[in-house]
Design an enzyme around this catalytic site. Structure first.
Site, PDB file in Angstrom:
ATOM      1  N   ASP A 314       0.817  -1.212   0.000  1.00 45.12           N
ATOM      2  CA  ASP A 314       0.000   0.000   0.000  1.00 45.12           C
ATOM      3  C   ASP A 314       0.854   1.268   0.000  1.00 45.12           C
ATOM      4  OD1 ASP A 314      -2.158   1.696  -0.024  1.00 45.12           O
ATOM      5  OD2 ASP A 314      -2.558   1.545   2.127  1.00 45.12           O
ATOM      6  N   TRP A 400      -0.157  12.301   1.410  1.00 42.14           N
ATOM      7  CA  TRP A 400      -0.737  12.816   0.166  1.00 42.14           C
ATOM      8  C   TRP A 400      -0.635  14.320   0.006  1.00 42.14           C
ATOM      9  CZ3 TRP A 400      -4.686  16.216   1.093  1.00 42.14           C
ATOM     10  CH2 TRP A 400      -5.336  16.119   2.344  1.00 42.14           C
TER      11      TRP A 400
END
Lengths: 572, 113
Positions: A314, A400
């Protein structure tokens, strides 16, 4: 298509002056975003170059002691905090909050010009895990575009907030996922990527005609070409994942949209070293955990690089900006990966270099800087991963939110995260039917790195070579975006709630201010009437921030995860 | 490994489903009548994303092992959820299935070794 309105969201135009100002504003178009006028912040990444840099220098290293709060706006219902990147055009600030609430504010005073509260499928949202935050809007052709958690893209009149288009792109009732990321406007199209990763879909990225609101094309990040289909053994493309939940950018020279894609499902495979033929999803699983270049007119794939073939950790590629640079006649694109490496590409996504931002990385021994090939990868069989924990943690070596490239210093300012995790990998049954929840494939827990404590750091580095000029450490990783300015400043909104300003050349802290709650959203600078402002989203909560209270305690124990404010600063 | 087989449950959980059923608004994937619920897999697939170490440690969500909450509270939290924190699983699981999840939580022990 049925149009939905919430009474409290009816557009409200406040003040003839503001209305006149908005009416006189120029429309935002591709050329304007490309040129990135210094007074504005017209697209998520600042401009198509993704520098997250403002050339404004009125606020600078010599006067920052006089920086104070100019105004504050409370969006309300900030479930899981405030995570969006404000945009500014012609003195009007646009931003979104949770539940895709959109506000247009007078950039000088914070006065509300209009607001838009879409009526959402609340029952659906109550079943979602990665919800209901929204990370930003796009401006183009006199409209404000925003995606929703229930799978729609709205086009709003930038002057009034009136709904001009509403396009359903995803059947979220069927696939659970929707849109949390900001759209990108370029060349008459609005590009937006869906959530994916943990769910059994094919991770579509869409282009919608900005004028008509009609869908132009759709690219599937899971097995979207014949070539890609062959990389999902045993029809595991049905298990899917992928998606592109953060905005990429547009390269006018190649007529391409550059986008980063998310991970395949399940996140953790039990294949062991035989991942090409065994496990939940045998093969490389194209085009997950990749950067892709799509023709903006047709959506056809032009080039790609899969940063992590068969991502078993991930550490996807959906995070991060596409920083465009030129050096010695060469044009580069710099893209950080969640695993903690930073990839340097040419404009066709050919690998030119790979460097480490993060110290604690052991999912691979290294990545070949010439080819991008993974060296010494750790592929886990069923069982526990405890003696040598996996580094980084699922939150990533890089999260992010965006870093910042400052053309004046030539430095790239980026947050790194040092943390690890233990796992118990399980052989789960393939999830191929549309259903409501996740597909993880392991139990896991955050742990410190083997070398010591968990921490975060702001690095000032050469974006091409990765050479480090200075570093500032934080006791817990900051989760917000970074801003650098022409005033020789770097702003870092941290997780405890402190907004820091550092000298861009030295890293010396010059100023700080407590916003009262943690940051995990955007920060921009703009100018109205000759005055420079800094706008930052404050408000904590969400998939990574929720780990802070149990793991770090302290201020996080009482920090709200359903609150937020847009705080705007100027010189006193 | 703790597995709970729910032979009497409605036809909702088949071999191809980890844990959840399609929302009522859509057509459900047919599942065999004798579908069973593997709660350990349910945690590895979904619940463990927030309830760390399979519910044994706090993460994004609270530690579930040795929870001081009573069964009714746990049942209702799974069924109704909590805005912005815990998804609602009331459309995914029957009351009987949620009771099985609660039973699994009550049986959680520290990992050996």
């Amino acid at each position: 298509m049925k149009k939905r309105w919430c009474n409290s969201g009816l557009p409200l135009v406040v003040g003839a002056t503001l209305a006149a100002s908005a009416a006189l504003a120029q429309s935002v178009d591709t050329a304007r975003i490309e040129n990135a006028g210094q007074n504005d912040w017209l697209t998520y990444h600042g401009s198509y170059k993704s520098h997250h840099y403002s050339p404004l220098a009125q606020i600078n290293a010599s006067n920052i002691g006089n920086l104070g709060v100019a105004w504050t706006h409370i969006p309300g219902r900030s479930t899981r905090g405030l995570q969006s990147m404000p945009l500014v055009a012609d003195g009007v600030l646009y931003y979104s909050g949770s539940y895709s609430r959109v506000f247009a504010l007078n950039g000088a005073t914070g006065e509300v010009i209009w607001s838009f509260f879409p009526e959402l499928d609340e029952a659906l949202i109550s079943r979602q895990t990665h919800s209901p935050y929204n990370r930003g809007v796009a401006l183009g052709e006199g409209k404000v575009f925003v995606g929703t958690m229930d799978g729609r893209l709205f086009g709003l009149d930038a002057k009034s907030g009136k709904v001009l288009s509403e396009t359903r792109l995803i059947d979220s009732q069927k696939l659970t996922v929707g849109f949390t990321g900001a759209p990108l406007y370029a060349k008459g199209s609005v590009i937006i990527g869906s959530q994916g990763g943990e769910w059994p879909g094919r991770g579509p990225i869409f282009a919608v005609d900005a004028t008509t609101g009609k869908k132009k094309w759709e690219f599937l990040t899971v097995a979207g070409t014949d070539e890609a289909m062959k990389t999902w053994g045993n029809d595991s493309w049905r298990t899917g994942g992928g998606g592109g939940w953060m905005p990429g950018t547009y390269d006018s020279e190649t007529n391409s949209v550059l986008w980063g894609t998310a991970n395949p499902a399940p996140l953790y495979d039990w294949s062991g070293a035989d991942y090409k033929t065994q496990g939940a999803r045998p093969g490389d699983n194209l085009y997950t955990s990749s950067v892709i270049a799509l023709d903006i007119d047709t959506g056809k794939l032009k080039s790609y690089h899969q940063e992590l073939p068969h991502d078993a950790w991930d550490f996807d590629s959906a995070v991060g900006e596409f920083v465009m640079l030129e050096r010695d006649g060469q044009k580069y694109v710099v893209h950080p990966n969640k695993g903690g490496f930073v990839f340097v590409y040419d404009r066709n996504l050919g690998v030119k270099n790979v460097w480490r931002l993060v110290e604690n990385i052991n999912f691979v021994k290294d990545i070949d800087p010439k080819t991008g090939a993974l060296i010494g990868r750790r592929d886990f069989p069923v069982g526990k991963v405890t003696e040598v924990p996996l580094c980084p943690f699922i939150g990533g070596g890089i999260s992010w939110n965006a870093g910042s490239y400052n053309p004046k210093t030539g430095l790239y300012y980026k947050i790194g995260q040092e943390w690890c995790m233990t796992l118990d990998i399980q052989k789960t049954t393939p999830v191929t039917a549309p259903q409501v929840q996740l597909n993880i494939g392991a139990d896991f827990k955050m742990v410190p790195p083997p070398s010591g404590e968990i921490y975060g750091h702001l690095d000032a580095r050469d974006p091409i070579t990765g050479a480090k000029k200075w570093e500032v450490r934080f006791p817990e990783p900051p989760l917000g975006s970074v801003l650098s300015t022409g005033g020789n400043l770097v702003f870092v909104p941290d997780s405890r709630g402190i907004l820091h300003a550092y000298d861009a050349e030295t890293g010396a802290e010059l100023w700080k201010h407590n916003n009262g709650t943690g940051h995990q959203g955007g920060i921009v600078s703009y100018s109205v009437g000759g005055k420079q402002y800094i706008a930052v989203a404050a408000g904590f909560g969400g998939m990574l921030a929720d780990e802070y209270a149990p793991n770090f305690g302290g201020v996080y124990k009482s920090m709200p995860r359903d609150d937020g404010a847009l705080v705007v600063f100027s010189l006193k | 490994m703790l597995k709970l087989h729910l032979k009497s449950l409605p036809a909702v959980l088949g071999a191809s489903l980890l844990c959840v059923v399609v929302a009522r608004a859509q057509s459900a994937t047919p599942a065999p009548d004798n579908g069973s619920l593997d709660v350990e897999q349910l945690f590895a697939g979904t619940c463990g994303f927030c309830h760390s170490d399979g519910g044994r440690a706090a993460g994004r969500g609270p530690q579930l092992m040795n929870s001081q909450r009573d069964d009714e509270f746990l049942h209702n939290r799974i069924k109704i959820g909590k805005q912005g924190a815990m998804p609602a699983f009331g459309e995914s699981f029957s009351d009987a299935q949620i009771d099985q999840i609660v039973k699994y939580i009550r049986a959680l022990k520290p990992r050996e070794g």
